[in-house]
Design a protein around this motif. Structure first.
Motif, short mmCIF file in Angstrom:
data_model
loop_
_atom_site.label_atom_id
_atom_site.label_comp_id
_atom_site.label_asym_id
_atom_site.label_seq_id
_atom_site.Cartn_x
_atom_site.Cartn_y
_atom_site.Cartn_z
N ILE A 4 0.86 -1.18 0.00
CA ILE A 4 0.00 0.00 0.00
C ILE A 4 0.90 1.24 0.00
CG2 ILE A 4 -1.70 1.35 1.30
CD1 ILE A 4 -3.04 -1.21 2.10
N VAL A 5 0.65 2.10 -0.96
CA VAL A 5 1.37 3.37 -1.03
C VAL A 5 0.41 4.44 -0.53
CG1 VAL A 5 2.49 5.04 -2.57
CG2 VAL A 5 2.73 2.58 -3.02
N ILE A 6 0.80 5.15 0.50
CA ILE A 6 -0.05 6.25 0.97
C ILE A 6 0.45 7.53 0.31
CG2 ILE A 6 -0.92 7.55 2.96
CD1 ILE A 6 -0.51 5.13 4.68
N GLY A 7 -0.40 8.12 -0.52
CA GLY A 7 -0.05 9.33 -1.26
C GLY A 7 -0.01 9.05 -2.75
N GLY A 8 -0.89 9.73 -3.48
CA GLY A 8 -0.96 9.54 -4.93
C GLY A 8 -0.50 10.77 -5.68
N GLY A 9 0.54 11.43 -5.15
CA GLY A 9 1.20 12.50 -5.90
C GLY A 9 2.21 11.87 -6.84
N VAL A 10 3.06 12.71 -7.42
CA VAL A 10 4.00 12.18 -8.42
C VAL A 10 4.98 11.18 -7.79
CG1 VAL A 10 5.73 14.03 -8.28
CG2 VAL A 10 5.35 12.87 -10.44
N GLY A 195 -13.62 5.60 8.41
CA GLY A 195 -13.85 4.34 9.12
C GLY A 195 -13.45 3.10 8.34
N GLU A 196 -12.89 3.27 7.13
CA GLU A 196 -12.42 2.09 6.41
C GLU A 196 -11.09 1.61 7.00
OE1 GLU A 196 -12.95 1.41 1.91
OE2 GLU A 196 -13.04 3.59 2.15
N ARG A 197 -10.81 0.32 6.77
CA ARG A 197 -9.55 -0.24 7.28
C ARG A 197 -8.87 -1.04 6.17
NH1 ARG A 197 -8.69 -5.31 9.55
NH2 ARG A 197 -6.84 -5.45 10.88
N PHE A 198 -7.59 -0.81 5.99
CA PHE A 198 -6.82 -1.55 4.99
C PHE A 198 -5.64 -2.23 5.69
CE2 PHE A 198 -8.77 2.07 2.91
CZ PHE A 198 -9.27 1.56 1.73
N VAL A 199 -5.24 -3.38 5.16
CA VAL A 199 -4.09 -4.07 5.75
C VAL A 199 -2.96 -4.12 4.72
CG1 VAL A 199 -3.26 -6.25 6.71
CG2 VAL A 199 -5.53 -5.43 7.30
N ALA A 200 -1.78 -3.68 5.13
CA ALA A 200 -0.62 -3.66 4.22
C ALA A 200 0.44 -4.65 4.67
CB ALA A 200 -0.03 -2.26 4.19
N ASP A 201 0.90 -5.49 3.71
CA ASP A 201 2.06 -6.35 4.00
C ASP A 201 3.34 -5.54 3.85
OD1 ASP A 201 0.36 -8.71 4.02
OD2 ASP A 201 0.20 -8.36 1.87
N ARG A 202 3.24 -4.54 2.98
CA ARG A 202 4.36 -3.62 2.77
C ARG A 202 3.72 -2.25 2.65
NH1 ARG A 202 6.63 -4.96 -2.41
NH2 ARG A 202 8.31 -6.31 -1.72
N LEU A 203 4.31 -1.25 3.28
CA LEU A 203 3.68 0.07 3.28
C LEU A 203 4.72 1.13 2.88
CD1 LEU A 203 1.36 1.34 6.12
CD2 LEU A 203 2.86 2.85 4.89
N VAL A 204 4.37 1.96 1.93
CA VAL A 204 5.27 3.05 1.55
C VAL A 204 4.58 4.36 1.86
CG1 VAL A 204 6.63 4.14 -0.25
CG2 VAL A 204 6.27 1.67 -0.32
N MET A 205 5.23 5.16 2.70
CA MET A 205 4.69 6.48 3.05
C MET A 205 5.22 7.49 2.02
SD MET A 205 3.13 8.38 5.25
CE MET A 205 2.88 7.02 6.37
#
Ligand SMILES: Cc1cc2nc3c(=O)[nH]c(=O)nc-3n(C[C@H](O)[C@H](O)[C@H](O)COP(=O)(O)OP(=O)(O)OC[C@H]3O[C@@H](n4cnc5c(N)ncnc54)[C@H](O)[C@@H]3O)c2cc1C
Length: 362
Positions: A4-10, A195-205
């Motif tokens: 999961i990548v948080i942030g959809g900028g460039v 209130g949604e919940r997501f689960v990440a095995d790998r997370l990129v901030m």
């Protein structure tokens, strides 16, 4: 394994597209139009000249991205059928006095030496500059020129990246505001404001300024701050300016883009007339003909700045599945973020060595 990548900028999208090309499953969670979004307000330069004078690793990283840019743009255009208007024409930086010319040359020579002699640039006198750009005004004393500089339509880049992510099997969820991250041993739970919940095995901030608040929840310092930049654009004009500079470029549609100021004003993205006037004055100092051009649009946007202005690439010291990525030149670095950064995140043998960009330096 889902990233999961948080942030959809460039930054987030370049990396997401690269991870997808490397066969990963990717979900991008992106905020809303009310957020501060540097990717929608920037100047569009793919710039090498002078970058990393005090940080040779950054100069090398920037150049490696600039060198990848042509292939990156061609691939995105072929996949998405969008024209990015990327041009690698070389770029100029104008000087207004002999002293300024000498200082610029000394800076670029020092950088060339730090890079072992491999750093192309030349100094152009006013006459040499006029041969390349005939409309240049008499106040300009000369310029430095670097053949590796270029420019792109940054909004089309963003659009193409978002389309490429989707076409490559990735998912982008918009209007999602991540409020909290609950790190576990091998996964993180991501909770949104709705209130949604997501689960990440790998997370990129890659949340730009949003990382200030979210980063510490994953053990990052995330020391980013806003820096305001204002930009103007004139009415469309016949094409006369082939070479972009840090302050003036002719965009593909014909307008002359003028910018960008630098102001430490916190989370304020409103333009002010004094800055607008000083940007316009600079433009007509370089090109007197612009004194009669109409300004059709102006805006301010916030850069995402680290304390020393250089990128941060950091794996979380506390949670092995989390990474933090940020930089103030996300357009220039988009090609490296797409082609090289995924290898670092995936722990490949041929990953770039990014240790000098860690948060440990702060
Ligand atoms: C005036 C100006 C001129 C510039 N000129 C250039 C240039 O010529 N060349 C160049 O290379 N760079 C330039 N830059 C810098 C470049 O624009 C940035 O480096 C780049 O856009 C940063 O991208 P980003 O994805 O990190 O951040 P952003 O574009 O800010 O994206 C961050 C994203 O994260 C999302 N987000 C934030 N918080 C949350 C949350 N809690 N939950 C979910 N999503 C969240 C936001 O909605 C946003 O979409 C310029 C910047 C400015 C402001």
């Amino acid at each position: 394994m889902r990233t999961i990548v948080i942030g959809g900028g460039v930054v987030g999208l370049s990396l997401a597209y690269g991870l997808l090309k490397a066969g990963q499953s990717v979900l991008v969670l992106d905020g809303s139009d009310g957020d501060f979004r540097a990717s929608r307000g920037n100047f569009g330069l793919v710039w090498v000249q002078g970058k990393g004078s005090n940080f040779p690793d950054y100069a090398r990283w920037t150049r490696s991205s600039a060198n990848l840019w042509s292939g990156f743009a061609k691939e995105l255009e072929a996949l998405t059928d969008l024209d990015l208007s990327y041009q690698k024409t070389g770029g100029v930086e104008y000087c207004f006095s002999e002293q300024e010319m000498q200082e610029r040359e000394a800076e670029l020579l020092a950088l060339r030496e730090k890079l072992g002699g491999d750093y192309p640039f030349e100094m152009l006198s006013a006459a040499q500059l006029k041969e390349r750009i005939p409309h240049i005004g008499p106040k300009v004393y000369g310029a430095s020129y670097c053949p590796e500089d270029g420019h792109v339509n940054p909004l089309f880049l963003l659009r193409a990246l978002s389309k490429a992510v989707r076409l490559s099997g990735g998912e982008i969820r918009t209007n999602i505001e991540v409020r909290e991250i609950r790190p576990g041993d091998n996964q993180a739970s991501i909770l949104t404001i709705s209130g949604e919940r997501f689960v990440a095995d790998r997370l990129v901030m890659a949340a730009g300024l949003g990382a200030q608040q979210l980063g510490p929840q994953l053990g990052f310092k995330a020391p980013v701050r806003p820096q305001q930049g204002q930009v103007l654009i004139t009415e469309k004009m016949p094409h006369f300016l082939k070479y972009p500079s840090g302050t003036l470029r002719q965009v593909n549609e014909g307008g002359i883009q003028i910018g960008a100021s630098k102001a430490e004003v916190g989370l304020d993205d409103h333009e002010d007339v004094l800055t607008t006037a000083s940007l316009a004055a600079h433009a007509s100092d370089v090109f007197p003909m612009l004194g009669n051009a109409k300004i059709v649009r102006s805006w301010a946007a916030l850069r995402v700045m680290s304390p020393d202005g250089y990128p941060i690439y950091q794996r979380s010291p506390k949670h092995h599945y989390a990474w933090f990525v940020t930089c103030h030149s996300g357009i220039t670095l988009a090609a490296a973020h797409c082609e090289l950064l995924p290898r670092w995140i995936m722990g490949k043998n041929d990953a770039p060595d990014l240790s000098s960009f860690s948060e440990a330096r702060f």
